[in-house]
Motif scaffolding. Sequence first.
Motif, PDB file in Angstrom:
ATOM      1  N   ASP A   5       5.574  16.204  -1.863  1.00 57.88           N
ATOM      2  CA  ASP A   5       5.950  16.315  -3.273  1.00 57.88           C
ATOM      3  C   ASP A   5       6.120  14.926  -3.884  1.00 57.88           C
ATOM      4  O   ASP A   5       6.133  13.904  -3.184  1.00 57.88           O
ATOM      5  N   PHE A   6       6.254  14.914  -5.217  1.00 63.67           N
ATOM      6  CA  PHE A   6       6.262  13.654  -5.962  1.00 63.67           C
ATOM      7  C   PHE A   6       7.413  12.744  -5.543  1.00 63.67           C
ATOM      8  O   PHE A   6       7.248  11.533  -5.375  1.00 63.67           O
ATOM      9  N   TYR A   7       8.584  13.333  -5.340  1.00 68.53           N
ATOM     10  CA  TYR A   7       9.742  12.505  -5.047  1.00 68.53           C
ATOM     11  C   TYR A   7       9.735  11.992  -3.612  1.00 68.53           C
ATOM     12  O   TYR A   7      10.256  10.910  -3.335  1.00 68.53           O
ATOM     13  N   GLN A   8       9.104  12.721  -2.718  1.00 63.99           N
ATOM     14  CA  GLN A   8       8.909  12.199  -1.365  1.00 63.99           C
ATOM     15  C   GLN A   8       7.890  11.055  -1.377  1.00 63.99           C
ATOM     16  O   GLN A   8       8.029  10.070  -0.644  1.00 63.99           O
ATOM     17  N   LEU A   9       6.895  11.204  -2.260  1.00 63.87           N
ATOM     18  CA  LEU A   9       5.887  10.156  -2.419  1.00 63.87           C
ATOM     19  C   LEU A   9       6.533   8.856  -2.897  1.00 63.87           C
ATOM     20  O   LEU A   9       6.219   7.758  -2.394  1.00 63.87           O
ATOM     21  N   ILE A  10       7.444   8.973  -3.873  1.00 65.42           N
ATOM     22  CA  ILE A  10       8.165   7.790  -4.353  1.00 65.42           C
ATOM     23  C   ILE A  10       8.973   7.160  -3.227  1.00 65.42           C
ATOM     24  O   ILE A  10       8.985   5.928  -3.038  1.00 65.42           O
ATOM     25  N   GLY A  20       9.784  -4.029 -11.433  1.00 64.75           N
ATOM     26  CA  GLY A  20       9.577  -3.202 -12.614  1.00 64.75           C
ATOM     27  C   GLY A  20       9.192  -1.782 -12.250  1.00 64.75           C
ATOM     28  O   GLY A  20       9.640  -0.806 -12.874  1.00 64.75           O
ATOM     29  N   GLN A  21       8.334  -1.640 -11.246  1.00 66.31           N
ATOM     30  CA  GLN A  21       7.911  -0.315 -10.803  1.00 66.31           C
ATOM     31  C   GLN A  21       9.074   0.470 -10.173  1.00 66.31           C
ATOM     32  O   GLN A  21       9.172   1.684 -10.314  1.00 66.31           O
ATOM     33  N   LYS A  45       9.021   2.036 -22.520  1.00 69.01           N
ATOM     34  CA  LYS A  45      10.033   1.609 -23.493  1.00 69.01           C
ATOM     35  C   LYS A  45      11.423   2.048 -23.054  1.00 69.01           C
ATOM     36  O   LYS A  45      12.403   1.300 -23.205  1.00 69.01           O
ATOM     37  N   LYS A  46      11.519   3.276 -22.547  1.00 70.53           N
ATOM     38  CA  LYS A  46      12.814   3.811 -22.111  1.00 70.53           C
ATOM     39  C   LYS A  46      13.371   3.005 -20.943  1.00 70.53           C
ATOM     40  O   LYS A  46      14.581   2.713 -20.878  1.00 70.53           O
ATOM     41  N   VAL A  47      12.485   2.627 -20.024  1.00 65.79           N
ATOM     42  CA  VAL A  47      12.921   1.911 -18.816  1.00 65.79           C
ATOM     43  C   VAL A  47      13.085   0.419 -19.067  1.00 65.79           C
ATOM     44  O   VAL A  47      13.893  -0.255 -18.420  1.00 65.79           O
ATOM     45  N   GLY A  48      12.305  -0.107 -20.030  1.00 69.03           N
ATOM     46  CA  GLY A  48      12.372  -1.540 -20.328  1.00 69.03           C
ATOM     47  C   GLY A  48      11.270  -2.329 -19.655  1.00 69.03           C
ATOM     48  O   GLY A  48      11.469  -3.503 -19.322  1.00 69.03           O
ATOM     49  N   VAL A  49      10.107  -1.665 -19.480  1.00 66.52           N
ATOM     50  CA  VAL A  49       8.941  -2.346 -18.921  1.00 66.52           C
ATOM     51  C   VAL A  49       7.752  -2.055 -19.827  1.00 66.52           C
ATOM     52  O   VAL A  49       7.829  -1.215 -20.727  1.00 66.52           O
ATOM     53  N   SER A  50       6.648  -2.714 -19.552  1.00 62.08           N
ATOM     54  CA  SER A  50       5.458  -2.519 -20.388  1.00 62.08           C
ATOM     55  C   SER A  50       4.729  -1.236 -20.005  1.00 62.08           C
ATOM     56  O   SER A  50       4.913  -0.698 -18.907  1.00 62.08           O
ATOM     57  N   SER A  58       1.585   4.211 -11.405  1.00 65.24           N
ATOM     58  CA  SER A  58       0.846   5.413 -11.002  1.00 65.24           C
ATOM     59  C   SER A  58      -0.229   5.066  -9.979  1.00 65.24           C
ATOM     60  O   SER A  58      -0.456   5.825  -9.022  1.00 65.24           O
ATOM     61  N   TYR A  59      -0.877   3.918 -10.152  1.00 62.41           N
ATOM     62  CA  TYR A  59      -1.886   3.488  -9.183  1.00 62.41           C
ATOM     63  C   TYR A  59      -1.229   3.207  -7.821  1.00 62.41           C
ATOM     64  O   TYR A  59      -1.781   3.535  -6.757  1.00 62.41           O
ATOM     65  N   ALA A  60      -0.059   2.578  -7.885  1.00 66.55           N
ATOM     66  CA  ALA A  60       0.638   2.216  -6.649  1.00 66.55           C
ATOM     67  C   ALA A  60       1.007   3.451  -5.819  1.00 66.55           C
ATOM     68  O   ALA A  60       1.107   3.370  -4.589  1.00 66.55           O
TER      69      ALA A  60
END
Length: 281
Positions: A5-10, A20-21, A45-50, A58-60
Amino acid sequence: MEKIDFYQLIKNKFSTLSPGQKKIAEFLVDHRDEAVLKTAFQLGKKVGVSETTVIRFSYALGFSGFSDMQDMIQQEWITTKQHSTQHFQIQNEHTVGDMYAKVIEKESQILQQLLNQLNRKNIDQAIEELIQADRVYIGGFGASFAAAHWLYYSLSQLRENVFLSQHVLPEQLCELKEGSVVIVFSFPRYTKDSLKLAEWVKKQHAKLISITDRQLSPIGQISDITITTEEQMESGYFSFVSVICILEMIIAGMHSRDHVRISKRQEMIEMLYSNQEMYLE
């Protein structure tokens, strides 16, 4: 291969991400409901990165782009919400079902206790007094009035001169005499009116029958016949079921012992019902 799942991937990729990521990853984990519909620009913008950092994030993680990553986030979010809703419904159904079962179980216990403690002699005496009485006065106060009204309606089908009141009315009580019977309902919290009525009945030398929770309740102590619902059981609440059960015993007993007179009365009543077209059938 087991689907991840997505959160395990993170979690698996977190140590390889740039500062930043990592900020993006933490936001997605902690604010999933808020992040699920944001664009790459809004998320950055919400996180404070470009916006570029979001796309590189997403690529990472191994996605072909931000849209591909967002699709996975949204699908998992929808699935989680569906499971959460279903779980709540199941839990709620079980809770409600258990609650209903507990009510029925408690009433069953009260009825079983009623059967175990049943004083048949007292009920037989009450039935005989109701058959022989010149008039029957029924008193019920507070929640007990519902049971009193039920008895009034049922008893009126079987015999004449049946009266009902939820107030102590001297105009009715002054006509009570030695051949009269008064039934009074009294359950916790005991009302002063029920005791006042009982004391008045005793002064009039009428027969006093009480339907109460125990022999030594305030009204049970002074009654000629005391019929109890749950003498040895702390139910914690007024059980209408046990009271109606007692009343049904009394009505059934009267039917059995006085069926000839009762049949004639019911024939007359049915004739009046038909003449006045009171019922649909």
